[in-house]
Structures are given as structure tokens and as C-alpha cells.
Scaffold this motif. Structure first.
Motif, mmCIF file in Angstrom:
data_model
loop_
_atom_site.group_PDB
_atom_site.id
_atom_site.type_symbol
_atom_site.label_atom_id
_atom_site.label_comp_id
_atom_site.label_asym_id
_atom_site.label_seq_id
_atom_site.Cartn_x
_atom_site.Cartn_y
_atom_site.Cartn_z
ATOM 1 N N TYR A 600 43.436 60.005 10.046
ATOM 2 C CA TYR A 600 42.393 58.989 9.972
ATOM 3 C C TYR A 600 42.638 58.021 8.826
ATOM 4 C CZ TYR A 600 38.856 59.761 13.497
ATOM 5 O OH TYR A 600 38.186 59.777 14.687
ATOM 6 N N PHE A 601 42.967 58.542 7.669
ATOM 7 C CA PHE A 601 43.147 57.648 6.526
ATOM 8 C C PHE A 601 44.433 56.847 6.637
ATOM 9 C CE2 PHE A 601 40.066 60.603 4.447
ATOM 10 C CZ PHE A 601 39.067 59.647 4.264
ATOM 11 N N ALA A 602 45.447 57.404 7.279
ATOM 12 C CA ALA A 602 46.660 56.622 7.530
ATOM 13 C C ALA A 602 46.345 55.449 8.454
ATOM 14 C CB ALA A 602 47.746 57.507 8.139
ATOM 15 N N VAL A 603 45.508 55.705 9.470
ATOM 16 C CA VAL A 603 45.092 54.641 10.392
ATOM 17 C C VAL A 603 44.263 53.594 9.652
ATOM 18 C CG1 VAL A 603 43.621 54.118 12.380
ATOM 19 C CG2 VAL A 603 45.193 56.050 12.470
ATOM 20 N N LEU A 604 43.329 54.057 8.808
ATOM 21 C CA LEU A 604 42.412 53.141 8.126
ATOM 22 C C LEU A 604 43.104 52.293 7.062
ATOM 23 C CD1 LEU A 604 39.324 55.493 7.746
ATOM 24 C CD2 LEU A 604 39.573 53.545 9.285
ATOM 25 N N SER A 605 44.339 52.645 6.717
ATOM 26 C CA SER A 605 45.068 51.794 5.767
ATOM 27 C C SER A 605 45.258 50.386 6.325
ATOM 28 C CB SER A 605 46.431 52.409 5.439
ATOM 29 O OG SER A 605 47.263 52.464 6.593
ATOM 30 N N ALA A 606 45.158 50.234 7.644
ATOM 31 C CA ALA A 606 45.323 48.914 8.278
ATOM 32 C C ALA A 606 44.181 47.962 7.950
ATOM 33 C CB ALA A 606 45.450 49.065 9.794
ATOM 34 N N ILE A 607 43.021 48.505 7.487
ATOM 35 C CA ILE A 607 41.896 47.633 7.114
ATOM 36 C C ILE A 607 41.449 47.882 5.675
ATOM 37 C CG2 ILE A 607 41.017 47.294 9.462
ATOM 38 C CD1 ILE A 607 38.929 49.488 8.867
ATOM 39 N N THR A 608 42.319 48.511 4.886
ATOM 40 C CA THR A 608 41.973 48.819 3.495
ATOM 41 C C THR A 608 42.650 47.829 2.557
ATOM 42 O OG1 THR A 608 41.832 51.170 4.058
ATOM 43 C CG2 THR A 608 41.924 50.601 1.731
ATOM 44 N N PRO A 609 41.871 47.072 1.758
ATOM 45 C CA PRO A 609 42.492 46.181 0.772
ATOM 46 C C PRO A 609 43.285 47.012 -0.235
ATOM 47 C CG PRO A 609 40.133 45.744 1.036
ATOM 48 C CD PRO A 609 40.409 47.046 1.711
ATOM 49 N N PRO A 610 44.327 46.456 -0.847
ATOM 50 C CA PRO A 610 44.761 45.061 -0.764
ATOM 51 C C PRO A 610 45.802 44.774 0.318
ATOM 52 C CG PRO A 610 45.954 46.161 -2.513
ATOM 53 C CD PRO A 610 45.043 47.192 -1.916
ATOM 54 N N VAL A 611 46.442 45.821 0.880
ATOM 55 C CA VAL A 611 47.469 45.603 1.907
ATOM 56 C C VAL A 611 46.913 46.104 3.228
ATOM 57 C CG1 VAL A 611 49.841 46.000 2.624
ATOM 58 C CG2 VAL A 611 49.280 45.926 0.187
ATOM 59 N N THR A 629 38.885 38.737 4.365
ATOM 60 C CA THR A 629 38.820 39.376 5.683
ATOM 61 C C THR A 629 39.041 40.872 5.576
ATOM 62 O OG1 THR A 629 39.652 37.346 6.719
ATOM 63 C CG2 THR A 629 39.772 39.353 8.016
ATOM 64 N N SER A 630 39.987 41.291 4.732
ATOM 65 C CA SER A 630 40.247 42.731 4.590
ATOM 66 C C SER A 630 39.062 43.444 3.950
ATOM 67 C CB SER A 630 41.522 42.961 3.768
ATOM 68 O OG SER A 630 41.373 42.472 2.456
ATOM 69 N N VAL A 631 38.395 42.802 2.989
ATOM 70 C CA VAL A 631 37.193 43.397 2.381
ATOM 71 C C VAL A 631 36.081 43.520 3.417
ATOM 72 C CG1 VAL A 631 35.360 43.054 0.671
ATOM 73 C CG2 VAL A 631 37.751 42.619 0.049
ATOM 74 N N ALA A 632 35.910 42.472 4.235
ATOM 75 C CA ALA A 632 34.878 42.501 5.276
ATOM 76 C C ALA A 632 35.177 43.567 6.328
ATOM 77 C CB ALA A 632 34.761 41.132 5.937
ATOM 78 N N SER A 633 36.441 43.725 6.717
ATOM 79 C CA SER A 633 36.794 44.748 7.709
ATOM 80 C C SER A 633 36.625 46.144 7.127
ATOM 81 C CB SER A 633 38.230 44.543 8.206
ATOM 82 O OG SER A 633 39.150 44.607 7.137
ATOM 83 N N PHE A 634 36.896 46.297 5.840
ATOM 84 C CA PHE A 634 36.652 47.571 5.164
ATOM 85 C C PHE A 634 35.167 47.926 5.228
ATOM 86 C CE2 PHE A 634 35.353 49.728 1.228
ATOM 87 C CZ PHE A 634 36.124 50.866 1.277
ATOM 88 N N LYS A 635 34.324 46.937 5.010
ATOM 89 C CA LYS A 635 32.869 47.153 5.067
ATOM 90 C C LYS A 635 32.429 47.541 6.472
ATOM 91 C CE LYS A 635 28.536 44.559 4.649
ATOM 92 N NZ LYS A 635 27.948 43.223 4.353
ATOM 93 N N ILE A 636 32.968 46.871 7.482
ATOM 94 C CA ILE A 636 32.582 47.156 8.866
ATOM 95 C C ILE A 636 33.022 48.551 9.282
ATOM 96 C CG2 ILE A 636 33.057 46.516 11.277
ATOM 97 C CD1 ILE A 636 33.070 43.583 10.289
ATOM 98 N N GLY A 637 34.176 48.978 8.806
ATOM 99 C CA GLY A 637 34.686 50.305 9.166
ATOM 100 C C GLY A 637 34.341 51.385 8.163
ATOM 101 N N ILE A 638 33.329 51.145 7.315
ATOM 102 C CA ILE A 638 33.035 52.053 6.198
ATOM 103 C C ILE A 638 32.736 53.474 6.663
ATOM 104 C CG2 ILE A 638 30.570 51.488 6.165
ATOM 105 C CD1 ILE A 638 32.778 52.107 3.066
ATOM 106 N N ALA A 639 32.093 53.612 7.827
ATOM 107 C CA ALA A 639 31.735 54.953 8.297
ATOM 108 C C ALA A 639 32.973 55.813 8.514
ATOM 109 C CB ALA A 639 30.931 54.869 9.587
#
Length: 748
Positions: A600-611, A629-639
């Protein structure tokens, strides 16, 4: 105007299945196009034949000894798999920008590269000569000085000269987009030379000598050249992130002896290391095993869906279901990107494919540029965790852990539901705050017309049913691919021989990136296994766990995300599974739980700032700032950043428990992510929520997500408090507004 015509006009997903051409990909014409198209098609068809055990001899009854027979020997198959992707990759992908016209070409560098063709061809001829000698009975050993001399100076030295010289010249060479580049042709010959030598040597007893003084020096020299070709190809198709990480690990091999603490490793001689790197301990290991079977099979399946325009139907169907809801295009992005992302196995690639349609529509209905890009990035990333395919992650997990694939797919159901429920509510509450409405009836495809084509879901249904009936993944994938051809005959996009050939060609081209990335990840996996750094990392986790298990899990989360940054899903998980998962298992965590955690966390690296690759791709389409955009996507996928911790504290989330426990965990968790979305977005019970209410909602969400009976009761208490506070605030606002109204009336 007829209803049929209207339905055709409402096909707003038209073009979503069109092939995406990357900025550094060559676009050939004439005989060049025919050559590379046939090569790509044959490459994909070769895999389909190998995986199904078909060969020309078995189909025709004619014995043709110069053609491969299937099933091939495993190592040989993987070597051909990697070599074919390198050859196609060097033909298709340029290392730099294209000149505007022929005047911008660097012909002198091309002539210098042509000279490098001599040592490249020489190394190939010598590799063939070695094969003939071994076939005639010559005893081959790394201890024979004559053989060592021949391998070093007649094979290895010319191969290195051509490989490193070709890579260097390719960086400075410029060729128009429609032409072959000579340095890349040289590198293609080098890839063939590496494959021919390794197949020859590994076909003897020499594979058992890797890592010993008896290993021929040519294995190490071929592995060095092969690794360099893989790194260069990865740079071209996936950027520098994975290459830099791989280079860091390779440097560690020879400097680890000088480092302190758990990073210290014993000294390793370069020949011994590289003689093992191009084996199943590294490049030919789990990542290539999966890319050469499951991944390429499902890429071919996706190509057949694309060629038959079934992808158009999926997106149109999503529009018909969700387009009318407030913020409709955003909810369409969730459904469409989740479905397509499940199949194609790359978050950023899915953003480009579906985001080109959904992001402009989201902006059109009122979403900010960064929010539109963030929603698409979060949805596309979520597709990697949707069973049964999970972007090929499920197959890699099965390969590494030995856990049955069906068990993994079933365990992924509730976490995937939680992720998309969370993203849906995030999007819905954002739309509610902005006062958005859905798309109008005449803007979306007709549901009635689409229901008449519901049979286009048959390939997906067959895939799922076959998998859960106990058929092998390969057999199920083949059946689903054949079903895609069959259902196309019920539409206007019938797949005849030409379209089937086109589908194989698309499959071959689409597979280049993921194969290169998996091979590159194999380099990292090889370093980890051959230096033992993974075991030492596990000991660090054990030390942390003696202080706090939660702290150990948090550290494991950070490492998994860090290792995954800049990598496609499959490579990110493969690396994290080698470094982090063994340590979690040593903590006493079940292997399935541990691997799901790092996956899960390897997948979520795709929307985790800074890369954040998926977020950056979405920002390029939406025209927004990449970091915002990456900060906003991190917020949307926070769960999704909370869900993996649930695996540890509540195994029922992974279908481990009684049905009562599983159902209760699923229901309370869904309520929890709903409340979490409300707390993050500041929206509760049809109105904006104050800061105190938001804090109470988040506390309630965490309590319900945890899954215990007492925590659920505590969560209900927090919900009641949040509701009371929300009503009190509403009453206070209403009273304030009434007082203001009276004051205005008195003043007037």
C-alpha cells in the motif's frame, strides 16, 4: 435526428483508447514503421505462445529446429524477455529531444557510433562462436587461462566498448523523430550479444558456478554490460529516480565495507558480485519472473481491450452512472480510472490515458486546476490496489510470498473499497462546498443505449470467474483476451487479423516501460539479497519494536514510501518487499499483512510529496503547479495512509476472521472513512463544519477504523459530540444572522 445518432454524439470518451505517444518516443513511417511494428507484434505474440505452450511445430506438426520450442527453459525465457524489451526500447525511445528537422541532426556522432558497431558485432559473433564450441563438447571453465583470455578480450572488452561508448554517444546524438539512431542500433546489438552469451553459458553447468572462482569472467562482463543497458533504458522510459536509486545501491556494494553500524557489509569482489547479479538472485529474479508472465499477459489483454474500443465503453459507462451527481466528472474519474488503472499497472500512465478526458471536464464544472489533477492522480493510484489484477501487484506478491493468488485478491477487497469510498466522499464534499451540480442529461451518454452493450464487460467477468474457479492466472488471462476478440464482433469495431496484429503490436510497445523498470528493480533486489542489508534492516526494526511497535510500523511506512518515490508500482513494491517486509515478518506480523502493508505505501508513493509521479503527470495535464497538485492528491488519498495500520490492528479488514467480524469491520471502517473525509474537508450533515467538529470527526473516524468493540463505542460517542457541536454551531450562526437581520431592519 435518430436516437442512435444522438448516442454516438454522446460518446464523450471517444479517443480515450487511442495510443499515447510519449515525448521521447519515435514515430516511424514507411518501411521503418512496418519493421518495428512487426518486431513489437512478434515480441508480444512470442510471449503469448510461450505462456500458453504453443509453438509453430506443435500447431503445424512440422519440426523446425531453428525456432524456439515451448515451454522454454525458465532462465532462457527471462533472458530473451529482457533482451527483447531492450531492443524494442532502444528502437522506440530516444535518450533526448528530437531536432526540428534534418539540419539539427548530429551526423558526425552518428559516424562515430557506426564505428562502435564493429566491436558490438564482434562480441555477438564471438558469443555465437562460444556457443558452437560448447555445443561441440569443449569443456568450459573459468579457471582455464585460454578461455579466460578469449572471454575477456574477444568478447567482454569489445562488448564494454560498444555498450558504454554507445550510451555516451547516444546522449549527444540527435536524429529526427522518424529515423533510426545509429548509437541505439549499436546498443540493440549489444543487448543481443549479452543474451546469446548468457543463454549459451547458462545452458551448461556454468549457472551453478556463479559467485565462485569457477564462474567464467564473461558472465560478469556480460552482466555489467546488461546492467548498463537496463539502467539506460529505464532512464529513457521512467526518468532518473529509479536509476539514481539503483546506482546508489550498486555503489553501496563496493563501499558498504567502509560504512558503520547496520550498513556495514563484507567486501565483495566485482566479478563475484556481477556473476550473480544476472541470475534469479537479481535481474532474473522475482520482478522479471512476474513481468515475463503475468504483467506482459495483462498488458496484452489491455491492448486487446484498447484495440477493440472496450475502454471507450468503460469510460462512457462511468459517465452514465456518475455524470449526473454533483461534481460529476470527478466521480467519473474515480470509477473510470480505478477500473483502467487496475489493468494497466502504472499510476502515471493511467493519469495520462484517462486524465486527458476527465481533468478538462472537472475544470469545466468548477474544480480548481490543482484539485482536478489531484482527483485524477488519487483515482489512478487507487486502481493499483483494486482486485483482481491490482496493477499486477497481486501477482508479484504471490510470487514473493508463496501465498495463493486468490487469497491475496480476496484480502484486497475491503481495503480497495475503503480507499475509493474515501476518495468519493472527499470529492463529493468538495463539490458540496463549491455548490457544484452534475452534468446535464444531454452531456452524458445514454444509459439505456449503454446497457444494450453490457456484454462488453464479458472479458472482465470471464477473467474474474476463471480466477476464482481455480484456473491459473495465465489461463484466465488468455481466456479473457480471447473473449475481448469475441465480443468485438458484436460491435462496429470487429477484430480481424489486422486489428489483432495491431493489438499485439500495442502490447509489445506498452510492455517496454514496465519490463525495463522490473529489470532495474531486479538490480536493487540483487544488491539487497547479495549484501544482506535487508536482514540487517530487519534487526533495526526489531530494535525499534522493542520500544514501540507503532514506531516500528511508522518507520517501515516511511522507508516504503521513500523507496517507492519516482518508481512505478511494481518496482516500488518489489524493492519495499525485499527491504521492509522481512523485518515486519520478524516482528511477528503475518506475511500477508506485512506485504499488504508495504504494498500500500509503495503504491501511495505515487501521490506522496515531494516526488509523486502520478500527481506530476496530472499537473502537466491540468496546467497546475506540480507540488500543489501532489499536496492536494495526498490530502484526497489521506485515508489510504491510515488503512495499512488497520491491517495490523484488525486482521478482519484482510478477510481474516469470522464473517461477523469481517462484516462489522467493513461497515465500521466505511463509516470511519466517511467521517474522516468530513473532518478533512470540513463538511458534515449537509453543511460546513467548524474546527471543533472537524477534530471530533477525525477522532471518531480513527476510533471506528481501529475496529475493536470498545473503540467503536468510543467512536459513536465522538460522533454524537460532533453532531451536537455541529447543531449548536448551526443554531449559533442562525441566531447571529437573525440578530443581524433585526439590526438592519431597525436601522432602515
Amino acid at each position: 435526428m435518430s436516437q442512435t445518432t444522438l448516442d454516438e454524439e454522446r460518446n464523450i470518451a471517444a479517443g480515450v483508447d487511442d495510443e499515447v505517444v510519449e515525448g521521447n518516443r519515435r514515430v516511424f513511417e514507411g518501411w521503418r514503421f512496418t519493421t518495428v511494428a512487426v518486431a513489437a507484434g512478434l515480441y508480444a505474440a512470442f510471449h503469448m505462445a510461450a505462456l500458453t505452450g504453443l509453438s509453430i511445430s506443435s500447431m503445424t506438426g512440422i519440426d523446425l529446429p531453428f525456432l524456439p520450442t515451448f515451454p522454454m527453459e525458465t532462465w532462457n525465457f527471462r533472458i530473451v524477455h529482457v533482451a527483447g524489451a531492450l531492443i524494442l526500447g532502444f528502437l522506440f525511445y530516444a535518450p533526448n529531444a528530437f531536432p526540428e528537422n534534418e539540419r539539427g541532426e548530429t551526423r558526425l556522432i552518428g559516424i562515430l557510433a557506426l564505428a562502435l558497431g564493429i566491436p558490438a558485432v564482434l562480441s555477438l559473433i564471438v558469443a555465437i562462436w562460444f556457443a558452437l564450441m560448447i555445443n561441440s563438447g569443449v569443456q568450459w571453465t573459468g579457471m582455464d587461462p585460454t578461455i579466460k583470455f578469449r572471454e575477456t578480450w574477444l568478447y567482454g572488452a569489445p562488448l564494454w566498448l560498444a555498450t558504454f561508448g554507445g550510451i555516451g554517444l547516444s546522449w549527444w546524438h540527435r536524429r529526427v523523430r522518424s529515423g533510426f539512431a545509429i548509437p541505439d542500433l549499436v546498443l540493440s546489438v549489444c543487448a543481443v550479444s549479452v543474451a546469446v552469451y548468457l543463454i549459451t553459458i547458462y545452458g551448461t553447468l556454468m549457472r551453478n558456478s556463479t559467485g565462485t572462482p569457477f564462474a567464467p569472467i564473461g558472465i560478469s562482463m556480460a552482466a555489467v554490460a546488461g546492467s548498463a543497458l537496463i539502467l539506460e533504458m529505464t532512464r529513457r522510459v521512467a526518468g532518473l529516480a529509479l536509476v539514481v536509486i539503483s546506482a546508489f545501491f550498486l555503489v553501496y556494494v563496493f563501499t558498504g565495507q567502509f560504512l558503520p553500524g547496520f550498513l556495514n557489509s563484507p567486501p565483495i569482489e566485482w566479478g563475484r558480485f556481477f556473476s550473480q547479479l544476472y541470475t534469479d538472485a537479481g535481474i532474473l529474479g522475482p520482478t522479471t519472473a512476474v513481468s515475463s508472465t503475468y504483467i506482459i499477459l495483462f498488458i496484452i489483454f489491455a491492448a486487446f481491450l484498447q484495440a477493440s474500443k472496450v475502454g471507450d465503453y468503460f469510460v462512457n459507462f462511468a459517465f452514465s452512472l456518475a455524470g449526473r451527481a454533483r461534481g460529476g466528472p470527478a466521480k467519473v474519474a474515480i470509477f473510470a480510472s480505478g477500473l483502467m488503472g487496475m489493468i494497466n499497472g502504472t499510476s502515471a500512465g493511467n493519469v495520462v490515458a484517462t486524465g486527458s478526458l476527465t481533468i478538462p471536464l472537472m475544470k469545466q464544472v468548477g474544480y480548481k486546476k490543482k484539485t482536478a489533477g489531484a482527483i485524477e492522480a488519487a483515482a489512478s493510484t487507487g486502481g493499483q490496489i483494486v482486485p483482481p489484477i491490482m496493477g499486477a501487484g497481486a501477482f508479484i506478491m504471490a510470487e514473493i510470498t508463496g501465498i495463493p493468488y486468490t487469497e491475496i485478491a480476496i484480502a484486497a477487497i475491503i481495503p480497495a473499497v475503503l480507499y475509493f469510498v474515501s476518495v468519493y466522499f472527499m470529492v463529493d464534499f468538495e463539490a458540496a462546498k463549491l455548490g457544484m451540480e452534475g452534468m446535464s442529461e444531454d452531456e452524458i451518454p445514454s444509459t439505456r443505449a449503454l446497457m444494450k452493450k453490457i456484454f462488453l464487460f464479458i472479458p472482465i467477468v470471464i477473467l474474474i470467474v476463471a480466477l476464482f474457479m481455480g484456473y491459473s492466472v495465465i489461463r484466465a488471462g488468455v481466456y479473457a483476451t480471447l473473449a475481448a476478440v469475441a465480443v468485438s464482433w458484436l460491435t462496429a469495431h470487429r477484430m480481424g487479423p489486422r486489428k489483432i496484429g495491431k493489438a499485439f503490436e500495442m502490447g509489445g510497445v506498452m510492455s517496454i516501460q514496465i519490463i525495463a523498470v522490473c529489470a532495474c528493480a531486479g538490480i536493487i533486489v540483487g544488491v539487497i539479497s547479495l549484501t544482506g542489508v535487508g536482514a540487517r534492516f530487519s534487526s533495526v526494526l526489531l530494535d525499534l519494536a522493542s520500544t514501540s511497535q507503532l514506531l516500528a510500523l511508522f518507520f517501515a511506512m516511511c522507508i516504503s514510501i521513500l523507496l517507492g518515490m519516482g518508481m512505478p508500482t511494481t518496482a516500488a513494491y518489489a524493492v519495499a518487499a525485499s527491504v521492509v517486509a522481512p523485518g515486519l515478518v520478524q516482528l511477528g506480523i503475518q506475511p500477508l499483512t506485512a506485504h499488504f502493508f508495504v504494498f500500500y505505501f509503495a503504491v501511495l508513493s505515487a501521490i506522496t510529496p515531494p516526488v509523486a509521479l502520478a500527481s506530476y503527470a496530472a499537473a502537466g495535464i491540468s496546467g497546475s503547479n506540480a507540488m500543489e497538485t501532489s499536496v492536494a492528491s495526498f490530502k484526497i488519498g489521506i485515508a489510504a495512509f491510515i488503512v495499512p495500520f488497520m491491517f495490523f490492528y484488525n486482521a478482519a479488514i484482510l478477510m481474516d476472521g469470522t464473517w461477523v467480524e469481517i462484516i462489522r469491520a467493513g461497515i465500521t471502517s466505511i463509516i470511519g472513512v466517511y467521517l474522516l473525509s468530513g473532518g478533512v474537508q470540513g463538511w458534515f450533515i449537509l453543511g460546513r463544519a467548524g474546527y471543533v467538529t472537524r477534530v471530533l470527526l477525525v477522532l471518531a473516524a480513527l476510533s471506528l477504523i481501529e475496529g475493536g468493540v470498545l473503540s467503536d463505542l468510543l467512536g459513536l460517542v465522538f460522533v454524537a459530540a460532533a453532531y451536537a457541536m455541529h447543531r449548536f454551531r448551526d443554531a449559533e450562526i442562525t441566531a447571529t444572522e437573525l440578530l443581524r437581520g433585526r439590526d438592519k431592519a431597525r436601522t432602515s
